[in-house]
Design an enzyme around this catalytic site. Structure first.
Site, PDB file in Angstrom:
ATOM      1  N   ARG A  56       0.831  -1.204   0.000  1.00  0.00           N
ATOM      2  CA  ARG A  56       0.000   0.000   0.000  1.00  0.00           C
ATOM      3  C   ARG A  56       0.865   1.253   0.000  1.00  0.00           C
ATOM      4  NH1 ARG A  56      -5.180  -1.591   0.404  1.00  0.00           N
ATOM      5  NH2 ARG A  56      -5.525  -3.527   1.551  1.00  0.00           N
ATOM      6  N   ASP A  57       0.420   2.237  -0.795  1.00  0.00           N
ATOM      7  CA  ASP A  57       1.114   3.523  -0.823  1.00  0.00           C
ATOM      8  C   ASP A  57       1.000   4.184   0.548  1.00  0.00           C
ATOM      9  OD1 ASP A  57       1.935   5.632  -3.367  1.00  0.00           O
ATOM     10  OD2 ASP A  57       1.569   6.481  -1.377  1.00  0.00           O
ATOM     11  N   ILE A  58       2.090   4.752   0.994  1.00  0.00           N
ATOM     12  CA  ILE A  58       2.129   5.357   2.335  1.00  0.00           C
ATOM     13  C   ILE A  58       1.292   6.633   2.402  1.00  0.00           C
ATOM     14  CG2 ILE A  58       4.153   6.893   2.087  1.00  0.00           C
ATOM     15  CD1 ILE A  58       5.192   5.564   4.724  1.00  0.00           C
TER      16      ILE A  58
ATOM     17  N   ASN B  74       4.166   6.733 -13.638  1.00  0.00           N
ATOM     18  CA  ASN B  74       4.751   8.046 -13.903  1.00  0.00           C
ATOM     19  C   ASN B  74       6.162   7.877 -14.436  1.00  0.00           C
ATOM     20  OD1 ASN B  74       2.468   9.393 -12.858  1.00  0.00           O
ATOM     21  ND2 ASN B  74       3.256   9.171 -10.767  1.00  0.00           N
TER      22      ASN B  74
ATOM     23  N   GLU C  39       8.775  10.157  -8.528  1.00  0.00           N
ATOM     24  CA  GLU C  39       9.611  10.493  -7.364  1.00  0.00           C
ATOM     25  C   GLU C  39      10.590   9.378  -7.022  1.00  0.00           C
ATOM     26  OE1 GLU C  39       6.825  11.336  -4.275  1.00  0.00           O
ATOM     27  OE2 GLU C  39       6.240  13.267  -5.135  1.00  0.00           O
ATOM     28  N   VAL C  40      10.171   8.142  -7.259  1.00  0.00           N
ATOM     29  CA  VAL C  40      11.020   6.993  -6.913  1.00  0.00           C
ATOM     30  C   VAL C  40      11.444   6.315  -8.209  1.00  0.00           C
ATOM     31  CG1 VAL C  40      11.191   4.859  -5.601  1.00  0.00           C
ATOM     32  CG2 VAL C  40       9.737   6.715  -4.755  1.00  0.00           C
TER      33      VAL C  40
ATOM     34  N   HIS D 275       7.025   1.614 -10.921  1.00  0.00           N
ATOM     35  CA  HIS D 275       5.917   1.108 -10.105  1.00  0.00           C
ATOM     36  C   HIS D 275       4.617   1.480 -10.772  1.00  0.00           C
ATOM     37  CE1 HIS D 275       7.543   4.938  -8.657  1.00  0.00           C
ATOM     38  NE2 HIS D 275       6.288   5.325  -8.441  1.00  0.00           N
TER      39      HIS D 275
ATOM     40  N   HIS E 242       0.874   2.344 -10.093  1.00  0.00           N
ATOM     41  CA  HIS E 242      -0.078   2.751  -9.056  1.00  0.00           C
ATOM     42  C   HIS E 242      -1.423   2.121  -9.408  1.00  0.00           C
ATOM     43  CE1 HIS E 242       2.194   6.356  -7.396  1.00  0.00           C
ATOM     44  NE2 HIS E 242       2.796   6.240  -8.568  1.00  0.00           N
TER      45      HIS E 242
END
Ligand code: AMP
Length: 116
Positions: A30-32, A88, A96-97, A101, A103
């Protein structure tokens, strides 16, 4: 050579995460900072920094991100109501990372498109 990110530590369980699924190829957690009732990140265990770095040899692996997403959407109860899958890429894409990934976002109406 791409540099490892903290996602490697999540894959290796060296830092905590709300992990929902892991196999030899992909990990999902899960996304933080969830942007919707369901917000899950699905990542390859192999480091691929950006969508630009996906090679032909990675095509099966990338497919596994989507089959994991499909199963997780079903598990979350949002398969029928619907969801969005987003990857993204780089600065303008809001990445950002730098470990790709997917989403998986859903659980509410998301509108036609992410805002720009
Ligand atoms: P992106 O902007 O596409 O690179 O997405 C990076 C995502 O990672 C963001 O949605 C963050 O909320 C999420 N994130 C950052 N740190 C963590 C963490 N420790 N555990 C889970 N998700 C995280």
């Amino acid at each position: 050579m791409a540099e490892e990110t903290f996602f490697r530590k999540i894959i290796n369980k060296e830092i905590p995460s709300d992990m929902l699924y892991q196999d030899d190829y992909v990990t999902a957690f899960r996304d933080i900072s969830p942007q919707a009732p369901t917000h899950i990140l699905i990542i390859p265990n192999k480091l691929i920094a950006t969508a630009n770095d996906i090679e032909t040899e990675d095509e099966v692996l990338i497919g596994k991100l989507y089959t994991a997403a499909k199963k997780l959407a079903l598990q979350e109860g949002i398969a029928e109501s619907g969801y969005r899958l987003i990857m993204n890429c780089n600065r303008d894409g809001g990445q950002e990372v730098y470990h790709i990934h997917l989403h998986l976002v859903g659980g509410k109406p998301l509108g036609r498109l992410i805002s720009v």
